[in-house]
Scaffold this motif. Sequence first.
Motif, PDB file in Angstrom:
ATOM      1  N   ILE A 179      -4.743  -5.331  14.462  1.00 32.20           N
ATOM      2  CA  ILE A 179      -5.690  -6.330  14.427  1.00 32.20           C
ATOM      3  C   ILE A 179      -5.501  -7.710  15.768  1.00 32.20           C
ATOM      4  O   ILE A 179      -6.982  -7.029  15.892  1.00 32.20           O
ATOM      5  CB  ILE A 179      -4.993  -7.437  13.266  1.00 32.20           C
ATOM      6  N   ASN A 180      -4.807  -6.953  16.199  1.00 31.50           N
ATOM      7  CA  ASN A 180      -4.207  -7.939  17.255  1.00 31.50           C
ATOM      8  C   ASN A 180      -5.179  -6.997  19.042  1.00 31.50           C
ATOM      9  O   ASN A 180      -5.931  -7.579  19.445  1.00 31.50           O
ATOM     10  CB  ASN A 180      -2.568  -8.109  17.665  1.00 31.50           C
ATOM     11  N   GLU A 192     -12.026  -6.873  22.132  1.00 29.58           N
ATOM     12  CA  GLU A 192     -13.163  -7.045  21.870  1.00 29.58           C
ATOM     13  C   GLU A 192     -12.894  -8.747  23.458  1.00 29.58           C
ATOM     14  O   GLU A 192     -14.645  -8.407  23.840  1.00 29.58           O
ATOM     15  CB  GLU A 192     -13.216  -7.931  20.744  1.00 29.58           C
ATOM     16  N   ARG A 196      -0.237 -16.045  11.346  1.00 32.72           N
ATOM     17  CA  ARG A 196       0.503 -14.615  11.438  1.00 32.72           C
ATOM     18  C   ARG A 196       2.030 -14.726  10.939  1.00 32.72           C
ATOM     19  O   ARG A 196       1.944 -13.571  10.054  1.00 32.72           O
ATOM     20  CB  ARG A 196       0.174 -14.291  12.477  1.00 32.72           C
ATOM     21  N   SER A 240      -3.806   1.238   7.751  1.00 33.14           N
ATOM     22  CA  SER A 240      -3.384  -0.609   6.279  1.00 33.14           C
ATOM     23  C   SER A 240      -3.117   0.980   5.119  1.00 33.14           C
ATOM     24  O   SER A 240      -3.185   0.297   3.892  1.00 33.14           O
ATOM     25  CB  SER A 240      -5.036  -0.841   5.893  1.00 33.14           C
ATOM     26  N   SER A 241      -4.574   2.276   5.123  1.00 32.43           N
ATOM     27  CA  SER A 241      -4.428   3.145   4.262  1.00 32.43           C
ATOM     28  C   SER A 241      -2.794   3.378   2.912  1.00 32.43           C
ATOM     29  O   SER A 241      -2.716   3.863   2.551  1.00 32.43           O
ATOM     30  CB  SER A 241      -5.106   4.540   4.503  1.00 32.43           C
ATOM     31  N   GLN A 248       0.984  -1.634  -0.128  1.00 32.45           N
ATOM     32  CA  GLN A 248       0.166  -0.325  -0.420  1.00 32.45           C
ATOM     33  C   GLN A 248       0.686   1.359   0.086  1.00 32.45           C
ATOM     34  O   GLN A 248       0.464   2.150  -0.460  1.00 32.45           O
ATOM     35  CB  GLN A 248      -0.933   0.261   1.465  1.00 32.45           C
ATOM     36  N   LYS A 295     -10.306 -12.735   9.702  1.00 34.87           N
ATOM     37  CA  LYS A 295      -9.305 -11.437   9.398  1.00 34.87           C
ATOM     38  C   LYS A 295      -7.722 -11.249   9.897  1.00 34.87           C
ATOM     39  O   LYS A 295      -6.409 -11.316   9.282  1.00 34.87           O
ATOM     40  CB  LYS A 295      -9.749 -10.364   9.401  1.00 34.87           C
ATOM     41  N   SER A 296      -8.368 -11.166  11.488  1.00 29.51           N
ATOM     42  CA  SER A 296      -6.995 -11.354  12.119  1.00 29.51           C
ATOM     43  C   SER A 296      -5.462 -12.377  12.123  1.00 29.51           C
ATOM     44  O   SER A 296      -4.414 -11.806  11.893  1.00 29.51           O
ATOM     45  CB  SER A 296      -6.711 -11.123  13.865  1.00 29.51           C
ATOM     46  N   ASP A 312     -13.948 -11.995  11.999  1.00 27.51           N
ATOM     47  CA  ASP A 312     -12.746 -10.926  13.104  1.00 27.51           C
ATOM     48  C   ASP A 312     -11.729 -12.524  12.706  1.00 27.51           C
ATOM     49  O   ASP A 312     -10.692 -12.146  12.822  1.00 27.51           O
ATOM     50  CB  ASP A 312     -13.851 -10.118  14.163  1.00 27.51           C
ATOM     51  N   ARG A 313     -11.630 -13.067  13.595  1.00 22.94           N
ATOM     52  CA  ARG A 313     -10.739 -13.718  13.882  1.00 22.94           C
ATOM     53  C   ARG A 313     -10.282 -14.262  12.969  1.00 22.94           C
ATOM     54  O   ARG A 313      -8.880 -14.630  12.429  1.00 22.94           O
ATOM     55  CB  ARG A 313     -10.902 -15.769  14.563  1.00 22.94           C
ATOM     56  N   ASN A 319       6.232 -12.223   3.988  1.00 21.84           N
ATOM     57  CA  ASN A 319       5.943 -11.100   3.383  1.00 21.84           C
ATOM     58  C   ASN A 319       7.572  -9.977   3.420  1.00 21.84           C
ATOM     59  O   ASN A 319       7.665  -9.502   2.877  1.00 21.84           O
ATOM     60  CB  ASN A 319       5.232 -10.472   3.942  1.00 21.84           C
ATOM     61  N   ASN A 323       2.368 -14.874   7.720  1.00 18.84           N
ATOM     62  CA  ASN A 323       3.091 -14.001   5.651  1.00 18.84           C
ATOM     63  C   ASN A 323       3.798 -13.326   6.704  1.00 18.84           C
ATOM     64  O   ASN A 323       3.924 -12.440   5.480  1.00 18.84           O
ATOM     65  CB  ASN A 323       1.009 -13.561   7.439  1.00 18.84           C
ATOM     66  N   SER A 324       4.045 -12.661   8.168  1.00 21.79           N
ATOM     67  CA  SER A 324       4.713 -12.119   8.289  1.00 21.79           C
ATOM     68  C   SER A 324       6.745 -12.386   7.759  1.00 21.79           C
ATOM     69  O   SER A 324       6.892 -11.525   6.765  1.00 21.79           O
ATOM     70  CB  SER A 324       4.904 -11.542  10.122  1.00 21.79           C
ATOM     71  N   PRO A 359      -7.145  -0.142   1.233  1.00 19.63           N
ATOM     72  CA  PRO A 359      -7.145   0.298   0.162  1.00 19.63           C
ATOM     73  C   PRO A 359      -7.121   0.859  -1.447  1.00 19.63           C
ATOM     74  O   PRO A 359      -7.568  -1.078  -1.686  1.00 19.63           O
ATOM     75  CB  PRO A 359      -5.637   0.241   0.577  1.00 19.63           C
ATOM     76  N   GLU A 413      -8.546  -7.319  18.552  1.00 15.18           N
ATOM     77  CA  GLU A 413      -9.095  -8.678  19.098  1.00 15.18           C
ATOM     78  C   GLU A 413      -9.615  -8.600  20.741  1.00 15.18           C
ATOM     79  O   GLU A 413     -10.535  -8.311  21.318  1.00 15.18           O
ATOM     80  CB  GLU A 413      -7.835  -9.203  18.806  1.00 15.18           C
ATOM     81  N   LYS A 418       2.925  -1.660   8.127  1.00 19.85           N
ATOM     82  CA  LYS A 418       2.399  -3.378   7.699  1.00 19.85           C
ATOM     83  C   LYS A 418       2.321  -3.512   9.502  1.00 19.85           C
ATOM     84  O   LYS A 418       0.894  -3.764  10.066  1.00 19.85           O
ATOM     85  CB  LYS A 418       2.922  -3.945   6.755  1.00 19.85           C
TER      86      LYS A 418
END
Lengths: 156, 1052
Positions: free
Chosen positions: A101-102, A108, B829, A89-90, A28, B862-863, B859-860, B836, B832-833, B1025, A105, A94
């Motif tokens: 994100i963590n 919540e 995760r 994110s925009s 991004q 996604k996270s 949500d989970r 990446n 991924n990291s 985005p 969670e 990263k």
Amino acid sequence: MDAHVAQLQMQYRNYILSLYQQGFLDDQFTELKSLQDDGSPDFVAEVLSLFFDDCVKLVGNMARALDQTGTVDFCQVGANVHQLKGSSSSVGAKRVKGLCINFKELCEAKNYEGCVRCLQQVDIEYKTLKAKLQDMFNLEKQIVQAGGIVPQVDIN
Amino acid sequence: MFNPFTTHHSSDMNWALNNPNPEGKEPRTTTQSSDFYHLSAKDSPQKSRKIDFWRSGLMGFAKMQHSVAVKMNNGNNNDQVGNKKGSTFIQEHRALLPKGLILWTIIVGFISRGIYQWMDDTSKVRREEVLVSMCDQRARMLQDQFSVSVNHVHALAILVSTFHYHKNPSAIDQGTFADYTARTAFERPLLSGVAYAEKVVNAEREMFESQHNWVIKTMDTGEPSPVRDEYAPVIFSQDSVSYLESLDMMSGEEDRENILRARETGKAVLTSPFRLLASHHLGVVLTFPVYKASLPRNPTVQERIAATAGYLGGAFDVESLVENLLGQLAGNQAIVVHVYDITNASDPLVMYGNQDEEGDTSLYHESKLDFGDPFRKHKMICRYLQKAPIPLNVLTTVPLFFAIGFLVGYILYGAAVHIVKVEDDFHEMQELKVRAEAADVAKSQFLATVSHEIRTPMNGILGMLAMLLDTELSSTQRDYAQTAQVCGKALIALINEVLDRAKIEAGKLELESVPFDIRSILDDVLSLFSEESRNKGIELAVFVSDKVPEIVKGDSGRFRQIIINLVGNSVKFTEKGHIFVKVHLAEQSKDGAESKPALNGGVASEDITAASKPSSYNTLSGYEAADGRNSWDSFKHLVSSEELLTSSEFDASSNVRLMVSIEDTGIGIPLTAQGRVFMPFMQADSSTSRTYGGTGIGLSISKCLVELMRGQISFVSRPRVGSTFWFTAVFERCDKFSLKKPTVENLPSSFRGMRAIVVDAKPVRAAVTRYHMKRLGISVDVMTSLRTAVSTASGRNGSPLPSGTTKLDMILVEKDSWISTEDIDAEIRQMNSRTNGNVHRKTPKLALFATNITNSEFDRAKSAGFADTVIMKPLRASMIGACLQQVLELRKARQQHPEGSSPATLKSLLTGKKILVVDDNMVNRRVAAGALKKFGAEVVCAESGQVALGLLQIPHSFDACFMDIQMPQMDGFEATRQIRMMEKEAKEKTKLEWHLPILAMTADVIHATYEECLKSGMDGYVSKPFEEENLYKSVAKSFKANPISDSSCSQS
């Protein structure tokens, strides 16, 4: 002179790559950079400054929210985290995004400890990023001053 | 004729036919209409009642009436002809059958009688023979005994002549004679006594009398004899007959004749029978002449008389003789013997036998007896003592024969009667069948016509309703009208089904033959049911074997109809588990079943067997299925044989026989109802239609259609386990290029050559996923554990993929596998990291498959790093393609066009447009604005929904709006709804059409969000985005659909 420019350009390229490799930035950010053209020469810087202002504001908000002993408004914290997540994110921040994100969670789950820890991490992370990007801008400036052009970095 | 049933229907039908008097539920209609049927069904009120059902309805259709009437009559004619042709000999002569039976009985009676007679005759003959032989035997013996006795007397005569006459003085006196005869009496058992009488002429009488000291006496009185020429006084006598001494034998008439005859012939002479003095038995007296001197040879009568010295006589006790004789012989009780002296033929004299004892007079035998006296004739008559009894064998044989004969006759008669009856029944049935068929055809034609007739006005009604809905209506009115429209549509659908069914039955339905793509048809069907299946949480999947040609020629619409029907049923009756549609060549199922286990070796199957749990079934969802055919055990044959045999053998024949099976884990069909599943209007039971609705016509139509496609349809079902329907259909093979117009979906080709890992513990489901991916050109490795997949992907354990390559584009994870793997999120995760971070290594994109997903799970996900995409089931190649495109395609496109032509086109699209960006996030807003500005758009920003609403008060000058969805206070959906409402109000007021294209900006990529967007009135969405490709696509689409120029025109 040219050699200097070339060196600076090399340094810049390496630096950018390292930022990507260490997971500070993602696609991004590249996208963002591609939006910057002659029409808006300081677009990236403008957006980033907005982002960091946002960070300061949101982290402050969250810190205040979490500071309230007893009744912590996790909803409010969550909303702030969401904002931050969207912003990060925009711009392609990263690591911040991942933390968010963590964080969300945990929020919540109403995990106070986790939230506080995460908030601290976010605080550190965005500040680190800010420093790194500051360095990047400095390098860009140097290149421009040296009469070179800022190279396009293909991270792939 | 009238029954309530008929009336009810007739009134119904007439109502449907615009009877001007719908209340006229009177039998009147029935009586009116009954005329017609009397033409054909005159004679059978019972049968005509059956047809009554349809009769009244038929009245409305003069045309059809005709054709049916003709048909019915034809049928009857045929029937009659058939009757005549078909009747047999027995049938024709049925009236003769009882007569035949009587005749037969009489014949059998006669034959029995004949047999009786024959047997009786035979026995009589035998009886007679026996009698003859017995009689002859007796006669011969009697004769023999008699002659023996005669011989003895003869010997005695010689003795007397020798010792009395030739000796001088005589050696015999009375004493000697008596003594001798007494001692030799054993030789003459039949002679009661013998006596010797001397011939004494009258001249010598004096001398004789003096010599013997007695006078000659007569026999009858015992007085001294009167003077005669000659005398024959007894001089010697046996003691038993000593009373004879001195009696003149010639004094009795008969004795005298005897004596004369005896001395003339020189032979023994017999008297006629008389009662013997002593015993009172019947007897005869035997007289034998004794000659003085030896006679010359052949002496004359005179010489004999002259030479006569005396006469030896003896009384023969004939009765004792015969009695003795018979006593010696067997069977003497059985017969009656009479001995007669028949010298005087007219008056036979009884010598032996009780005259009273008649015996069986019907049968007798005469035997001649010759006692050596030529003058006397005797005969013996034998009779059976008793009448001949009827022999036992005759008694048994004849009745038995008669009985058997009669029975045979009766059986034949019974059989014939039965044959006649059966044939009659058969003809009757045939007639009924013809009638029933005619009625059925009539029914179908009727249905077809009625349905058609109803459809026309219904279309009018629906059209009018649609037009009504376009006018200004109050909300209540609109609600009514819409309800009416929905009902009308449902009715039309039902009528169409009935029409189909009727058309098929009437043989009017013809199948098209056009090329079509089976796979896309199946995808279409799946998408129809995706919503419902998702709501119910059941897995819906399709699998088409690779051997099935891409394009086949046939009736795609009907094929689709069958599948929709079957899948629709399955969805209707399934609450949990799965519905699995599988298509393969009909021949393949055989291959699969026969293929050896050795065929399916290899890594994949090993993994699978390791992963399969005994507790769950190896089906798509793990629920038990009714038919084992779709379970992995057999399914893997299909898959593996496919891998081995793909394109190795290409059937040259022009037809291809497909087998489609639809497996569900629903409620199943009760065993009792399974037989009538394919019958029209039948459902498992009446409660089914109450619970689930439906007419029950679908399966019967499907069956008809399948049969039209030269296939079969069948099913296996177990209550509470599920059903598996399968059908075969024959299609023509077809050249791939003969499909002129492109199919609805064109699968993107940009995925070709990519590699992916599918993580799924259920092999069947994995195979389905693999099938869809394969269609996209993505080669797939299946892994059963997410952990292995992750470690493989991150290259931690260094093991290459099963396929041997290290290049990996994506990891597709089944939700179950992900949920069931604990603590994997962090690893994902991390992977991924790490990946990446490593720019030299390509990032495998992660995607999640899910049938349904809760918000928290989402949500989970996604996270955990599944932020890339969540692909909602049911899987369809096109949908996977679209989803993956979001993840992969963009980056690729960007790589291909660094500067890109798309920005240019995007620029042309956006230049000069005024766009409102609504986002609460300042950074996002700025970025979006920046991006849009770059393409030449004029951007106005709003930080909340309320602000946007304020800006968008009509009239406004915006060409488009990009709307963030998740915003505090008023989210994007709500804002859009309000904007749309404003537009509607504006339209009502100003009669001007307002439609601002609104595009959602969202980070969510799941399909459901998109649907939500559309529901709230948005035109499209761009993922956040911003990415150019995505942006361009969405913008281009919505701008094309709602040309901005129009709205700007209207606004100016």
